[in-house]
Motif scaffolding. Sequence first.
Motif, PDB file in Angstrom:
ATOM      1  N   ASP A   1       0.827  -1.204   0.000  1.00  0.00           N
ATOM      2  CA  ASP A   1       0.000   0.000   0.000  1.00  0.00           C
ATOM      3  C   ASP A   1       0.863   1.256   0.000  1.00  0.00           C
ATOM      4  O   ASP A   1       0.554   2.228  -0.712  1.00  0.00           O
ATOM      5  CB  ASP A   1      -0.928   0.010   1.223  1.00  0.00           C
TER       6      ASP A   1
ATOM      7  N   GLU B   1      -5.716   1.462  -6.062  1.00  0.00           N
ATOM      8  CA  GLU B   1      -5.708   0.980  -7.451  1.00  0.00           C
ATOM      9  C   GLU B   1      -6.628   1.819  -8.341  1.00  0.00           C
ATOM     10  O   GLU B   1      -6.303   2.108  -9.495  1.00  0.00           O
ATOM     11  CB  GLU B   1      -6.137  -0.491  -7.509  1.00  0.00           C
TER      12      GLU B   1
ATOM     13  N   ASN C   1      -7.020   2.498   5.442  1.00  0.00           N
ATOM     14  CA  ASN C   1      -6.651   1.082   5.316  1.00  0.00           C
ATOM     15  C   ASN C   1      -5.736   0.634   6.457  1.00  0.00           C
ATOM     16  O   ASN C   1      -5.782  -0.515   6.889  1.00  0.00           O
ATOM     17  CB  ASN C   1      -5.936   0.824   3.984  1.00  0.00           C
TER      18      ASN C   1
ATOM     19  N   THR D   1     -10.090   3.093  -3.827  1.00  0.00           N
ATOM     20  CA  THR D   1      -8.919   2.312  -3.446  1.00  0.00           C
ATOM     21  C   THR D   1      -7.709   2.946  -4.122  1.00  0.00           C
ATOM     22  O   THR D   1      -7.849   3.762  -5.045  1.00  0.00           O
ATOM     23  CB  THR D   1      -9.024   0.840  -3.893  1.00  0.00           C
TER      24      THR D   1
ATOM     25  N   CYS E   1      -7.260   7.355   1.908  1.00  0.00           N
ATOM     26  CA  CYS E   1      -7.497   5.928   1.677  1.00  0.00           C
ATOM     27  C   CYS E   1      -6.420   5.085   2.352  1.00  0.00           C
ATOM     28  O   CYS E   1      -6.708   4.082   3.018  1.00  0.00           O
ATOM     29  CB  CYS E   1      -7.528   5.648   0.170  1.00  0.00           C
ATOM     30  N   TYR E   2      -5.172   5.498   2.204  1.00  0.00           N
ATOM     31  CA  TYR E   2      -4.046   4.765   2.803  1.00  0.00           C
ATOM     32  C   TYR E   2      -4.168   4.728   4.328  1.00  0.00           C
ATOM     33  O   TYR E   2      -4.050   3.662   4.949  1.00  0.00           O
ATOM     34  CB  TYR E   2      -2.725   5.423   2.396  1.00  0.00           C
TER      35      TYR E   2
ATOM     36  N   LYS F   1     -14.367  -0.631 -10.821  1.00  0.00           N
ATOM     37  CA  LYS F   1     -14.191  -1.441  -9.607  1.00  0.00           C
ATOM     38  C   LYS F   1     -15.534  -1.926  -9.075  1.00  0.00           C
ATOM     39  O   LYS F   1     -15.708  -3.097  -8.741  1.00  0.00           O
ATOM     40  CB  LYS F   1     -13.491  -0.623  -8.525  1.00  0.00           C
TER      41      LYS F   1
END
Length: 359
Positions: free
Chosen positions: A2, A83, A222, A81, A218-219, A123
Amino acid sequence: MDFTLLIIIIILALIFDYINGFHDAANSIATIVATKVLTPFQAVLWAAMFNFAAYFISKYIIGEFKIGNTIAKSVDEHFITLEVILAGLVAAIIWNLVTWKLGIPSSSSHTLLGGFMGAALAKAGVFSQIIDGKEIDVINYAKVVPTFLFIFLAPLIGLIIAYFITVLILNICKKANPSKADRWFRRLQLVSSALFSLGHGGNDAQKVMGIIGAAVICYHMNMGDVAYTSLESADRFAHFVEDWGWVPFVSFTVIALGTLSGGWKIVKTMGTKITKVTPLEGVAAETAGAITLYLTEHFGIPVSTTHTITGSIIGVGITKRISAVRWGVTINLLWAWVLTIPVSALLAAIVYYIFSIFM
């Protein structure tokens, strides 16, 4: 993994920021180069300086980065995400380079937004999902719909303001000595182009900030970082700006460096192909564009500086006569504007599917 993805996204976002600078350099300098007030090099140096100065206005005078917040929240956080963000950025960079190569003044803003939304939809596979018993839309329409509307409203507002500014100036100066008036308007173009460059920097650098902000949030989410998970969704972007204070500064710096590189094909389209521009008309167009950008920034609506200045140039053109505007070129630009979001969204979806095979 990540953290590596986050670093790649930040690097790519800054590359996009740089490309945005030279892609959109024409917006700030097209009229001032076309009227020969400054040489191309002097013009990009002038514009880059005020692109960077916009950072201090946004941070210390306005006190917030509303447009960055809008971009970061254009997709619901359930579908963001790293991605998704990576795919959207790659697609946006590809489309920006293609349109720059072809000399088409498309919108970097809408390219980035289209890429982000297209990857998120790829997604999700649907436009909405039931999450915790509630139907959640992938796209945050409250943020995105005004941006869609301003594809058409920004150039229209710029056109109307430019038209009336030009008519007002012509009436005030109708008894002035033509050569003396021309000298004055050449000087005033330095002011009007600076005002527009401030608007360009404040508007466009924030879009990259928004994408980096979405990735950083987001990071941290997570990772279960309590500094982010404990906050309401609406407060996370403000915390990101405070926590990652170097990101806004670097975003504004990089777009200024990109502007220094210029975008000469687009300068030609903007400065000569739409209509011939005099110093007086350059002042009117840039002032109208700047007013439009300041208004939309106040309301946190990310608009295209390209669309805005194009509409303003058309506005000064039609004060002479309708035929003074090369409508064939203008219609081609309109098609590019309309297609930018769906094409970049489709491209981002394809990139996301390719990434999903290997990541």
